[in-house]
Design a protein around this motif. Structure first.
Motif, PDB file in Angstrom:
ATOM      1  N   ASN A 136      10.154 -11.017  -4.025  1.00  9.05           N
ATOM      2  CA  ASN A 136       8.815 -11.575  -4.274  1.00  9.05           C
ATOM      3  C   ASN A 136       8.297 -11.090  -5.626  1.00  9.05           C
ATOM      4  OD1 ASN A 136       6.250 -12.563  -4.362  1.00  9.05           O
ATOM      5  ND2 ASN A 136       5.694 -11.907  -2.284  1.00  9.05           N
ATOM      6  N   PRO A 137       8.581 -11.850  -6.683  1.00 12.97           N
ATOM      7  CA  PRO A 137       8.199 -11.407  -8.036  1.00 12.97           C
ATOM      8  C   PRO A 137       6.692 -11.222  -8.200  1.00 12.97           C
ATOM      9  CG  PRO A 137       9.764 -13.225  -8.134  1.00 12.97           C
ATOM     10  CD  PRO A 137       9.341 -13.100  -6.697  1.00 12.97           C
ATOM     11  N   ALA A 138       5.891 -11.807  -7.307  1.00 15.47           N
ATOM     12  CA  ALA A 138       4.431 -11.732  -7.443  1.00 15.47           C
ATOM     13  C   ALA A 138       3.822 -10.552  -6.692  1.00 15.47           C
ATOM     14  CB  ALA A 138       3.804 -13.037  -6.945  1.00 15.47           C
ATOM     15  N   VAL A 139       4.642  -9.652  -6.157  1.00 19.68           N
ATOM     16  CA  VAL A 139       4.116  -8.531  -5.369  1.00 19.68           C
ATOM     17  C   VAL A 139       3.079  -7.737  -6.160  1.00 19.68           C
ATOM     18  CG1 VAL A 139       6.004  -7.009  -6.098  1.00 19.68           C
ATOM     19  CG2 VAL A 139       4.783  -6.519  -3.975  1.00 19.68           C
ATOM     20  N   ARG A 140       2.011  -7.297  -5.466  1.00 19.34           N
ATOM     21  CA  ARG A 140       0.946  -6.506  -6.104  1.00 19.34           C
ATOM     22  C   ARG A 140       0.634  -5.266  -5.275  1.00 19.34           C
ATOM     23  NH1 ARG A 140      -4.059 -10.318  -7.848  1.00 19.34           N
ATOM     24  NH2 ARG A 140      -4.712  -8.264  -8.571  1.00 19.34           N
ATOM     25  N   PRO A 141       0.351  -4.172  -5.949  1.00 24.58           N
ATOM     26  CA  PRO A 141      -0.153  -3.007  -5.211  1.00 24.58           C
ATOM     27  C   PRO A 141      -1.640  -3.203  -4.969  1.00 24.58           C
ATOM     28  CG  PRO A 141       0.025  -2.477  -7.543  1.00 24.58           C
ATOM     29  CD  PRO A 141       0.478  -3.923  -7.401  1.00 24.58           C
ATOM     30  N   VAL A 142      -2.099  -2.914  -3.761  1.00 30.00           N
ATOM     31  CA  VAL A 142      -3.526  -3.123  -3.474  1.00 30.00           C
ATOM     32  C   VAL A 142      -4.271  -1.840  -3.114  1.00 30.00           C
ATOM     33  CG1 VAL A 142      -3.264  -5.549  -2.826  1.00 30.00           C
ATOM     34  CG2 VAL A 142      -3.090  -3.758  -1.060  1.00 30.00           C
ATOM     35  N   GLY A 143      -3.541  -0.759  -2.911  1.00 30.18           N
ATOM     36  CA  GLY A 143      -4.252   0.478  -2.576  1.00 30.18           C
ATOM     37  C   GLY A 143      -3.302   1.622  -2.298  1.00 30.18           C
ATOM     38  N   ILE A 144      -3.905   2.803  -2.182  1.00 31.88           N
ATOM     39  CA  ILE A 144      -3.154   4.015  -1.879  1.00 31.88           C
ATOM     40  C   ILE A 144      -3.790   4.643  -0.643  1.00 31.88           C
ATOM     41  CG2 ILE A 144      -2.192   6.148  -2.861  1.00 31.88           C
ATOM     42  CD1 ILE A 144      -1.914   3.865  -4.830  1.00 31.88           C
ATOM     43  N   ALA A 145      -2.956   5.066   0.302  1.00 28.06           N
ATOM     44  CA  ALA A 145      -3.451   5.763   1.492  1.00 28.06           C
ATOM     45  C   ALA A 145      -2.953   7.199   1.442  1.00 28.06           C
ATOM     46  CB  ALA A 145      -2.960   5.067   2.754  1.00 28.06           C
ATOM     47  N   LEU A 146      -3.894   8.135   1.369  1.00 33.33           N
ATOM     48  CA  LEU A 146      -3.523   9.552   1.369  1.00 33.33           C
ATOM     49  C   LEU A 146      -3.741  10.135   2.759  1.00 33.33           C
ATOM     50  CD1 LEU A 146      -4.905  11.112  -1.949  1.00 33.33           C
ATOM     51  CD2 LEU A 146      -2.699  10.001  -1.518  1.00 33.33           C
ATOM     52  N   ASN A 147      -2.758  10.899   3.207  1.00 35.01           N
ATOM     53  CA  ASN A 147      -2.905  11.679   4.422  1.00 35.01           C
ATOM     54  C   ASN A 147      -3.386  13.064   3.999  1.00 35.01           C
ATOM     55  OD1 ASN A 147      -2.506  13.426   6.557  1.00 35.01           O
ATOM     56  ND2 ASN A 147      -0.554  12.536   7.182  1.00 35.01           N
ATOM     57  N   THR A 148      -4.689  13.294   4.154  1.00 35.31           N
ATOM     58  CA  THR A 148      -5.283  14.551   3.682  1.00 35.31           C
ATOM     59  C   THR A 148      -5.584  15.505   4.840  1.00 35.31           C
ATOM     60  OG1 THR A 148      -7.549  13.702   3.811  1.00 35.31           O
ATOM     61  CG2 THR A 148      -6.367  13.325   1.744  1.00 35.31           C
ATOM     62  N   VAL A 158       0.876  -1.170   0.000  1.00 35.83           N
ATOM     63  CA  VAL A 158       0.000   0.000   0.000  1.00 35.83           C
ATOM     64  C   VAL A 158       0.915   1.221   0.000  1.00 35.83           C
ATOM     65  CG1 VAL A 158      -1.667   1.338   1.333  1.00 35.83           C
ATOM     66  CG2 VAL A 158      -1.914  -1.151   1.170  1.00 35.83           C
ATOM     67  N   LEU A 159       0.711   2.107  -0.969  1.00 34.08           N
ATOM     68  CA  LEU A 159       1.532   3.320  -1.077  1.00 34.08           C
ATOM     69  C   LEU A 159       0.891   4.444  -0.268  1.00 34.08           C
ATOM     70  CD1 LEU A 159       3.886   4.935  -2.366  1.00 34.08           C
ATOM     71  CD2 LEU A 159       2.365   5.388  -4.312  1.00 34.08           C
ATOM     72  N   CYS A 160       1.676   5.065   0.596  1.00 29.91           N
ATOM     73  CA  CYS A 160       1.177   6.145   1.458  1.00 29.91           C
ATOM     74  C   CYS A 160       1.777   7.474   0.994  1.00 29.91           C
ATOM     75  CB  CYS A 160       1.561   5.882   2.909  1.00 29.91           C
ATOM     76  SG  CYS A 160       0.952   4.297   3.523  1.00 29.91           S
ATOM     77  N   HIS A 161       0.966   8.521   1.067  1.00 31.91           N
ATOM     78  CA  HIS A 161       1.374   9.802   0.478  1.00 31.91           C
ATOM     79  C   HIS A 161       0.645  10.939   1.177  1.00 31.91           C
ATOM     80  CE1 HIS A 161       2.499  12.746  -2.521  1.00 31.91           C
ATOM     81  NE2 HIS A 161       1.259  12.901  -2.947  1.00 31.91           N
ATOM     82  N   GLU A 162       1.316  12.073   1.239  1.00 37.05           N
ATOM     83  CA  GLU A 162       0.720  13.288   1.832  1.00 37.05           C
ATOM     84  C   GLU A 162       0.700  14.336   0.728  1.00 37.05           C
ATOM     85  OE1 GLU A 162       0.178  16.439   2.928  1.00 37.05           O
ATOM     86  OE2 GLU A 162       1.506  16.637   4.682  1.00 37.05           O
ATOM     87  N   PRO A 163      -0.479  14.600   0.121  1.00 37.12           N
ATOM     88  CA  PRO A 163      -0.530  15.408  -1.104  1.00 37.12           C
ATOM     89  C   PRO A 163      -0.071  16.854  -0.952  1.00 37.12           C
ATOM     90  CG  PRO A 163      -2.566  14.165  -0.818  1.00 37.12           C
ATOM     91  CD  PRO A 163      -1.795  14.029   0.444  1.00 37.12           C
ATOM     92  N   THR A 164      -0.108  17.400   0.266  1.00 41.23           N
ATOM     93  CA  THR A 164       0.257  18.816   0.407  1.00 41.23           C
ATOM     94  C   THR A 164       1.730  19.014   0.762  1.00 41.23           C
ATOM     95  OG1 THR A 164      -0.298  18.913   2.761  1.00 41.23           O
ATOM     96  CG2 THR A 164      -2.078  19.351   1.201  1.00 41.23           C
ATOM     97  N   ARG A 165       2.436  17.922   0.959  1.00 42.48           N
ATOM     98  CA  ARG A 165       3.858  18.033   1.305  1.00 42.48           C
ATOM     99  C   ARG A 165       4.600  18.753   0.179  1.00 42.48           C
ATOM    100  NH1 ARG A 165       6.577  14.404   4.863  1.00 42.48           N
ATOM    101  NH2 ARG A 165       4.516  14.236   5.813  1.00 42.48           N
ATOM    102  N   GLN A 166       5.382  19.765   0.533  1.00 41.95           N
ATOM    103  CA  GLN A 166       6.065  20.579  -0.479  1.00 41.95           C
ATOM    104  C   GLN A 166       7.431  20.021  -0.872  1.00 41.95           C
ATOM    105  OE1 GLN A 166       4.567  23.372  -2.044  1.00 41.95           O
ATOM    106  NE2 GLN A 166       2.878  22.331  -1.022  1.00 41.95           N
ATOM    107  N   HIS A 167       8.054  19.326   0.035  1.00 41.69           N
ATOM    108  CA  HIS A 167       9.391  18.768  -0.235  1.00 41.69           C
ATOM    109  C   HIS A 167       9.625  17.604   0.717  1.00 41.69           C
ATOM    110  CE1 HIS A 167      10.785  20.605   3.482  1.00 41.69           C
ATOM    111  NE2 HIS A 167      10.212  21.723   3.095  1.00 41.69           N
ATOM    112  N   MET A 168      10.662  16.834   0.459  1.00 45.48           N
ATOM    113  CA  MET A 168      10.966  15.699   1.312  1.00 45.48           C
ATOM    114  C   MET A 168      11.245  16.195   2.731  1.00 45.48           C
ATOM    115  SD  MET A 168      10.581  13.114  -0.650  1.00 45.48           S
ATOM    116  CE  MET A 168      11.373  11.632   0.004  1.00 45.48           C
TER     117      MET A 168
END
Lengths: 346, 346
Positions: free
Chosen positions: B290-302, B254-264
């Motif tokens: 693990n060659p079979a790895v799959r993405p299953v979702g995205i989590a946004l910190n809004t 699951v990929l996590c992200h904060e959309p308003t973050r301006q820089h690392m």
């Protein structure tokens, strides 16, 4: 060189007795082999247990015998996976100390953490030094662009010749009159250079900071030649390789490879990565901190190949990348250095 | 919970006083905030210095006051870059011990390494615990495929919600009757779970081994939900993220992200990576083990966005990937868990 956090001020140094222990695998004695090659004048003998199956071609000496011939320090230069210090090594370190030798080690497990070894050093007034113990106060990496030119060796696997290649590049650049400094990131390199940080032994959050610390900004136009570690494709150690790549901010990289390697070191279930994919992955990762990074050459370790096959392999790989490809041991690194100097003039 | 390498058998635990010190930045109190949220019933107050600019909304208590109200342990839950323990924190830890509290910490610099703090703990018969001190005998990673199902949260940056997301996934899966266990890799997670390994604090060679150790083979059909750390695109910490990715052998990420973050985080000169490139880089690296790895979702910190923008952002990002995208705090994780269960039936 004096011992760390020293209770006593005992100094250690050459001449060295190189401890090979029960090594059965040529790769596992790379610390001892590196010292024997790059500091041959400092190495007067080797110590092997009866089941040891490898040799450096040095005289086989007992501890007292080595001391009698003038040895100052025994270097524990044979590593297990994980750098574990087994009971045989502990017993031999104690015996060496009792024979009057100082003892230094490149293992993860520290001499200074073993009560028997510490007691033996104390009762004999001898020094202990752990080359894999990073110093204090390593910073967190900050990724800020810094002045100077840096080259990093990267690899398809562990133990494919990154340290040798880096030292050979230093020798060649210096012979041509360029300022150039080998920056050690592993225990053997630290023992050879007398400075550096064992990057695989730092706390994980500080990997890239360690790389930044050993190759600070420089303004003399010279090169920092940074010893690579591991491989982005080694499931055990790739984190070290990535942090080192980011912290080094390399302007130039040299890819190191051993063409006869059948699988990733220590992992029979993992194949060696394809060369072009490996180079691309390293360049992609390096661009995070230095978008201008360039590959300047390939170093093949052809020690297990007949000469004509080695030549053919270098020709093939060189053509594949359009870059100079050499075995630094048998062919030198002059073509790679020619290209480096041409890519980064002035 | 008892203290490590204990000279005394003093036990520590809730109720907690959360120490915020001189924190001026909401992100720097994520340890305290995590505990306050996931273990609200255990947190009876906060301690702030006069220059502290943030709050958890808990009662502000002095050390003696907290003790009088029943606090057992002060949790030092505010971190500087690098986890340094400054003189103010040392003085406050000593004062808390003198007031009869136990003290636990998530900083890199250890309580047990500070002579004043150790002396104060001894004279008061109090416990110290360093949540960032990894236990002994962490193995080198071996990359061998192992039984069980594992999900890892990965991120575009540090502090974007990976721990929260992982804990929310555990809660949801358990509520649906699935076996599922949060596997902690950071100090806050370790304090919440009462187990785990602070992966960023292990010696660099053992990063992937630590990930393997906290998520061993399992045969019950349940999930190990592994707390991610850092980002492959953070120049300070990417090595930790890569080792964790390799050692976790995730089936799902699951990929996590904060959309308003301006820089690392901490690095104004580094932009946030593009989402698709970040997902692809994580999948490419994960495929090594693990060659079979799959993405299953995205989590946004809004948390810093108006509701309608948060909804729009989730819609946009979800469509971009063809995956469920939610803010775990405001929207839950049910759509992500629906997809996880659908992708891995039975």
């Amino acid at each position: 060189m004096s011992n760390q956090g020293a209770e006593t001020a005992v100094r250690w140094g050459p001449p060295y007795l190189l401890y090979l222990g029960s090594a059965t695998d040529d790769l596992s004695i790379k610390t001892a082999r590196g010292l024997a090659y790059w500091r041959a004048e400092h190495c007067l003998g080797q110590h092997r247990r009866p089941d040891c199956a490898v040799t450096l071609g040095l005289p086989d000496l007992g501890f007292a015998q080595a001391k009698a011939r003038g040895a100052d320090t025994m270097v524990i230069g044979a590593a297990n996976a994980g750098g574990v210090m087994g009971p045989e090594i502990v017993a031999d370190a104690v015996a060496a100390l009792d024979a009057g030798l100082n003892v230094v080690s490149g293992l993860h497990h520290k001499l200074r953490d073993n009560a028997d070894i510490v007691a033996a050093a104390r009762r004999n007034g001898r020094a202990l030094f752990d080359a894999r113990a990073p110093g204090p106060n390593i910073p967190v990496g900050n990724g800020k662009p810094r002045a100077g030119r840096r080259l990093l060796t990267v690899g398809t696997d562990c133990s494919v010749g990154k340290m040798y290649t880096t030292l050979a590049l230093e020798r060649s650049l210096r012979a041509r009159g360029h300022a150039a400094d080998f920056r050690a990131t592993g225990q053997t390199g630290v023992l050879i250079a007398g400075a550096g940080i064992p990057v695989d032994a730092v706390v994980a959050d500080f990997i890239s900071g360690a790389a930044e610390a050993i190759s600070p900004a420089r303004a003399d136009g010279g090169w920092d030649l940074i010893e690579g570690q591991g491989s982005l494709f080694h499931p055990s150690y790739a984190g070290v390789s990535l942090g080192l790549l980011h912290g080094s901010q390399p302007d130039a990289i040299v890819l190191c490879h051993e063409p006869t390697r059948q699988h990733m070191r220590g992992l029979p279930h993992y194949p060696i990565p394809e060369l072009v994919a490996c180079m691309e992955a390293n360049l992609a990762a390096a661009r995070l901190t230095n978008p201008a990074v360039r590959p300047v050459g390939i170093a093949l370790n052809t020690s297990k190949m007949p000469t004509h096959e080695a030549q053919a392999a270098c020709g093939r790989v060189g053509a594949l990348f359009g870059l100079p490809c050499q075995d630094p041991v048998t062919m030198g690194v002059e073509a790679i250095v020619d290209n480096l100097v041409a890519c980064f003039p002035g």
